[in-house]
Each structure stands twice: as structure tokens, then as C-alpha cells.
Write a protein that holds these residues in place. Structure first.
Motif, PDB file in Angstrom:
ATOM      1  N   ILE A  96       0.839  -1.200   0.000  1.00  0.00           N
ATOM      2  CA  ILE A  96       0.000   0.000   0.000  1.00  0.00           C
ATOM      3  C   ILE A  96       0.870   1.244   0.000  1.00  0.00           C
ATOM      4  O   ILE A  96       0.600   2.212  -0.734  1.00  0.00           O
ATOM      5  CB  ILE A  96      -0.950  -0.004   1.212  1.00  0.00           C
ATOM      6  N   TYR A  97       1.931   1.206   0.779  1.00  0.00           N
ATOM      7  CA  TYR A  97       2.774   2.396   0.870  1.00  0.00           C
ATOM      8  C   TYR A  97       3.424   2.715  -0.475  1.00  0.00           C
ATOM      9  O   TYR A  97       3.485   3.886  -0.887  1.00  0.00           O
ATOM     10  CB  TYR A  97       3.845   2.245   1.948  1.00  0.00           C
ATOM     11  N   ARG A  98       3.918   1.699  -1.159  1.00  0.00           N
ATOM     12  CA  ARG A  98       4.513   1.950  -2.479  1.00  0.00           C
ATOM     13  C   ARG A  98       3.482   2.569  -3.424  1.00  0.00           C
ATOM     14  O   ARG A  98       3.806   3.449  -4.227  1.00  0.00           O
ATOM     15  CB  ARG A  98       5.057   0.653  -3.069  1.00  0.00           C
ATOM     16  N   ALA A  99       2.241   2.128  -3.300  1.00  0.00           N
ATOM     17  CA  ALA A  99       1.190   2.643  -4.191  1.00  0.00           C
ATOM     18  C   ALA A  99       0.934   4.133  -3.950  1.00  0.00           C
ATOM     19  O   ALA A  99       0.764   4.901  -4.902  1.00  0.00           O
ATOM     20  CB  ALA A  99      -0.101   1.852  -3.997  1.00  0.00           C
ATOM     21  N   VAL A 100       0.917   4.563  -2.689  1.00  0.00           N
ATOM     22  CA  VAL A 100       0.606   5.969  -2.414  1.00  0.00           C
ATOM     23  C   VAL A 100       1.802   6.883  -2.689  1.00  0.00           C
ATOM     24  O   VAL A 100       1.683   8.103  -2.573  1.00  0.00           O
ATOM     25  CB  VAL A 100       0.109   6.189  -0.961  1.00  0.00           C
ATOM     26  N   CYS A 101       2.939   6.287  -3.070  1.00  0.00           N
ATOM     27  CA  CYS A 101       4.109   7.073  -3.465  1.00  0.00           C
ATOM     28  C   CYS A 101       4.262   7.171  -4.977  1.00  0.00           C
ATOM     29  O   CYS A 101       5.181   7.827  -5.480  1.00  0.00           O
ATOM     30  CB  CYS A 101       5.384   6.455  -2.886  1.00  0.00           C
ATOM     31  N   SER A 102       3.391   6.536  -5.727  1.00  0.00           N
ATOM     32  CA  SER A 102       3.550   6.453  -7.175  1.00  0.00           C
ATOM     33  C   SER A 102       3.497   7.823  -7.848  1.00  0.00           C
ATOM     34  O   SER A 102       2.672   8.675  -7.497  1.00  0.00           O
ATOM     35  CB  SER A 102       2.451   5.570  -7.765  1.00  0.00           C
TER      36      SER A 102
END
Length: 446
Positions: A96-102
Motif C-alpha cells: 500500500i505504501y509503495r502505491a501511495v508514493c507512485s
């Protein structure tokens, strides 16, 4: 009235990284976990924008999204200071964290669907932001995208803005990546082609089996209704499910259109003959239509994907010459380079190819066409666009200085949890909104 096709390219955001988030996008998955260079990516994009401006094209800039998206993390139950939210999410929910950094908003072909005033009953340009429901990291974008578009195209005498479609897979909408327009001249009425991957409400219809079809026919039809389009100036075409399963996640990976030219792979569409016949019947104006169909024996689907032969920009220069804006991957592939060289010598409107290095984008799954949103503007509409977002020598210099000041040279997955990153990103974006005169479009500014 004279009209132009303007290109608004996405400015690469400060958190540009290779997280491999996009299932169905082969390049994105193949480069997952590599180190990225946000600074290099942003500068490559700016170089392409400036080069098109120097060729005489009307070229604009579309601002990136705020990332990391801490509001979404708080909505998902993470709490505390910004630093605590980031570090807690990175440790407990790394996917999830990687996704919100995209930084995926750089691919502005997915920002919205745009219908020019020549096609709409109220003679306004209509914008509908894409909801991008198929991928969580992209579904975070439409609200901010809508604010940015309204700040760029604010004059209600010329521009109409719609709310994105319902956030539901039945109305999965990927924007201009599955939409193109054919016309005799930009200033005249055109024919809008909506390409969908599946039917949401009829499971008996053909659909891919391996990778998701991101665009539904129901979404395409809804956007056409919102824009006031009619049966006479629309064609709905189904993408071939087999090429979706080979990694053709959007239609602009396998086909591109401009004015009186549709350039496509023979496997692009499900019912090619019927679709081309409908286009012939509905095409307005007196220009000769050109269907340039690339056979599999000339360029395979796999080679088209790896080089992004079709994810190129097909544009008309001010001289009237139609050219292809291609990534250097097309130049470096012997077979594709040979095909493009021969194409320019044939009896079609396409006369030249310009190659650009956009490797930072290509490695994350997006070529030149992914990086731009096309907006047809007549002279009055052009004058009504926010002038601060239009590329010129001064803006190019200012944005390069801005990138040098705020962007990191190197970013790894572990760097995404650095609490300093959100401070750097917000500082950069706050300054950018002043440069581009956008007002308060980001949640941290509101």
C-alpha cells in the motif's frame, strides 16, 4: 476558424520510482525494484516538451500529484505525525505504501478524456477526468486531476468540466489512452473513437483471461453522453482480448490516430473490418482516410510493446507535415527502425520520425504518447488557457531550475519511507503552483 492540437505533458513528480505496481504492463513489472532518478526523468520530459515547442507545436505542462498521499494512508487507519504515518505504513503495509508514493500521474494520456468544441453541441471543450479504478495507485488521482484541469482551463465560456465516473470497476475509465479522434482538419467536426476492453454488465461477451481489461464499454458510453456526443460522431471499438493478455494494457500501446490517419497493429481490435467500415461511413470532411495497418510479420506484438512503436505521438507540424514522435527504443530496434524508415517513404501522410530519449518513463511502462494529453484549441480557446502552463523558453528554464532545486538524483524503494521526502515534495509542489499559477490544488494547501 484555425485550430491547433496542443499537447499537455505530465511533469514527472519528485517521487518517481520503480515499484512495479501495474499488473498487465510488462515494462513496469520488468523494471520493478530498480533505482530511479526523479531528476533525470523530469528533465527528460521537459526536454521533450521544449523540443516540440521548438518545432512549432502548442505545448503545455500538467502538474504532478502530491505524493506520498498521506490523506489516503490516514483514511486507511494509519495515524500520528506525517513521519509516523509514513514509517508505520512502509513497515506494516509496504504494498500500500509503495502505491501511495507512485508518480504515475506523469502519464497524462490517462488524465482525462477531452472532446473538442467542434464535436460538442454547446461548442465548448469538455473534460472528464479518468477514474482509473483498475489500479489502486492510479485511482488516487482523479480529484486532484480535476482541480488541476479546472485551474488550467478555467474560462466557463469555452471549457466544461465533469466529475469523474463512479469509482467502480463497472465504469472503469482510463481516459485518452483509450480514445482518439479523426478529422479532416482540427477546426472542423471530428469522429471520436472510444476503445474498450470489456462489457461490465454482460459477462458473455469476449474478455481477456490473463490481464485485466481496464476500460469498459459502459464507461466509454457514459463519457460520450456527458460530452454531448452522438451516434453520428462516435465509434465504439473493442480491443482484442488476446493482445491485452500479451501486455497491451491500453489502446495507445497498439494504435494511434491523428487527423485522417489511423496507425494500428493488425491484432489491435476485435472486429477490425467492421470497425474500419463504420469509421469510413461516419468520417466527416473530404480528406482521404488512411488506415496504416502493421502486419504481425512486419512488427510482432511483443516488439511493438517493447519499443512502444504505437505509443508514439502522431502529430502535424505547423508546416502541415505529419510526423511520428518516437522513443529511442524504436531507433535501437533494427526491425522497428527499418519499418519506420520504410513507412516514411510510402504514400501516406507520415513523412518523418523524430526520436526522443524518455527511458525513465519507458522503464516504468510509458512512452511518448502516455506522457501527453491532447487538447484541440481554436484561437479563442487557446487565448483562454492559463498562460502560465504554456511552454516557452522562460518556463523551460524556470522548471529546470525548479527540478534542480527540489528533486533527488536517485531514489530507491527504501528511500520512499524517508520523512524528509514528503517535506521535499510538498515544498516543491507549493512552489510549482505559484510558477504555474494554479492556486491551491493540493490537499496540503487547502
Amino acid at each position: 476558424m484555425q485550430a491547433y492540437e496542443a499537447n499537455f505533458d505530465g511533469l514527472v513528480g519528485p517521487t518517481h520510482n520503480y515499484a512495479g505496481l501495474s499488473v498487465g504492463n510488462v515494462a513496469s513489472l520488468n523494471n520493478a525494484k530498480n533505482h530511479s532518478s526523479p531528476k533525470q526523468a523530469a528533465k527528460q520530459g521537459l526536454q521533450k516538451m521544449k523540443a516540440l515547442h521548438d518545432l512549432g507545436m502548442v505545448q503545455g505542462v500538467l502538474a504532478p500529484q502530491e505524493r506520498p498521499d498521506l490523506d489516503m494512508l490516514r483514511r486507511l487507519g494509519f495515524s500520528g505525525s506525517d513521519a509516523q504515518v509514513m514509517q508505520d505504513a512502509a513497515a506494516k503495509a509496504p504494498e500500500i505504501y509503495r502505491a501511495v508514493c507512485s508518480a504515475s500521474s506523469m502519464w497524462t494520456a490517462n488524465a482525462a478524456t477531452v472532446s473538442p468544441s467542434g464535436d460538442t453541441p454547446d461548442k465548448k471543450i469538455h473534460f472528464t477526468p479518468a477514474n482509473l479504478t483498475n489500479k489502486f495507485h492510479r485511482s488516487l488521482e482523479p480529484t486532484t486531476t480535476g482541480r488541476i484541469l479546472q485551474a488550467m482551463f478555467s474560462d466557463s465560456r469555452h471549457f466544461a468540466h465533469h466529475l469523474h465516473l463512479p469509482d467502480n470497476e463497472h465504469f472503469g475509465d482510463e481516459g485518452a489512452a483509450n480514445h482518439t479522434r479523426l478529422c479532416s482538419d482540427y477546426g472542423q467536426s471530428g469522429l471520436e473513437l472510444f476503445v474498450y476492453g470489456r462489457y461490465a454488465f454482460n459477462q458473455s461477451k469476449p474478455a481477456p483471461q490473463r490481464y485485466p481489461a481496464r476500460q469498459t464499454i459502459e464507461a466509454s458510453q457514459a463519457v460520450a453522453r456527458l460530452h454531448g456526443l452522438t451516434e453520428a460522431n462516435t465509434v465504439f471499438m473493442q480491443q482484442n482480448p488476446e493482445v491485452i493478455d500479451q501486455g497491451v494494457f491500453h489502446n495507445d500501446v497498439i494504435a494511434v490516430g491523428n487527423r485522417n490517419v489511423l496507425f494500428f497493429h493488425e491484432q489491435a481490435f476485435l472486429n477490425t473490418a467492421a470497425s474500419l467500415q463504420e469509421i469510413k461511413q461516419k468520417f466527416p470532411g473530404d480528406a482521404q482516410l488512411h488506415f496504416i495497418e502493421v502486419k504481425n510479420q512486419q512488427v510482432s506484438v511483443a516488439d511493438a510493446i517493447s519499443t512502444y512503436l504505437f505509443n508514439t505521438q502522431l502529430i502535424n507540424l505547423p508546416s502541415g507535415e505529419m510526423v511520428i514522435i518516437a522513443p529511442t527504443e524504436c531507433q535501437e530496434h533494427a526491425g522497428v527502425y527499418r519499418y519506420l524508415t520504410e513507412l516514411c517513404q510510402q504514400n501516406t501522410p507520415i513523412k518523418n520520425v523524430h526520436y526522443f530519449d524518455v527511458k525513465q518513463s519507458m522503464q516504468n511502462g510509458g512512452g511518448p504518447a502516455c506522457l501527453r494529453l491532447r487538447v484541440v484549441l481554436n484561437e479563442q480557446e487557446r487565448q483562454a488557457v492559463n498562460p502560465a502552463v504554456m511552454m516557452n523558453d522562460t518556463l523551460f528554464a524556470n522548471l529546470n531550475s525548479w527540478v534542480d532545486k527540489h528533486y533527488r538524483d536517485r531514489l530507491s524503494e527504501s528511500d520512499l519511507a524517508d520523512p524528509q521526502l514528503v517535506i521535499e515534495s510538498r515544498t516543491a509542489l507549493d512552489e510549482l503552483t505559484q510558477l504555474l499559477k494554479l492556486g491551491s490544488v493540493y490537499s496540503f494547501q487547502r
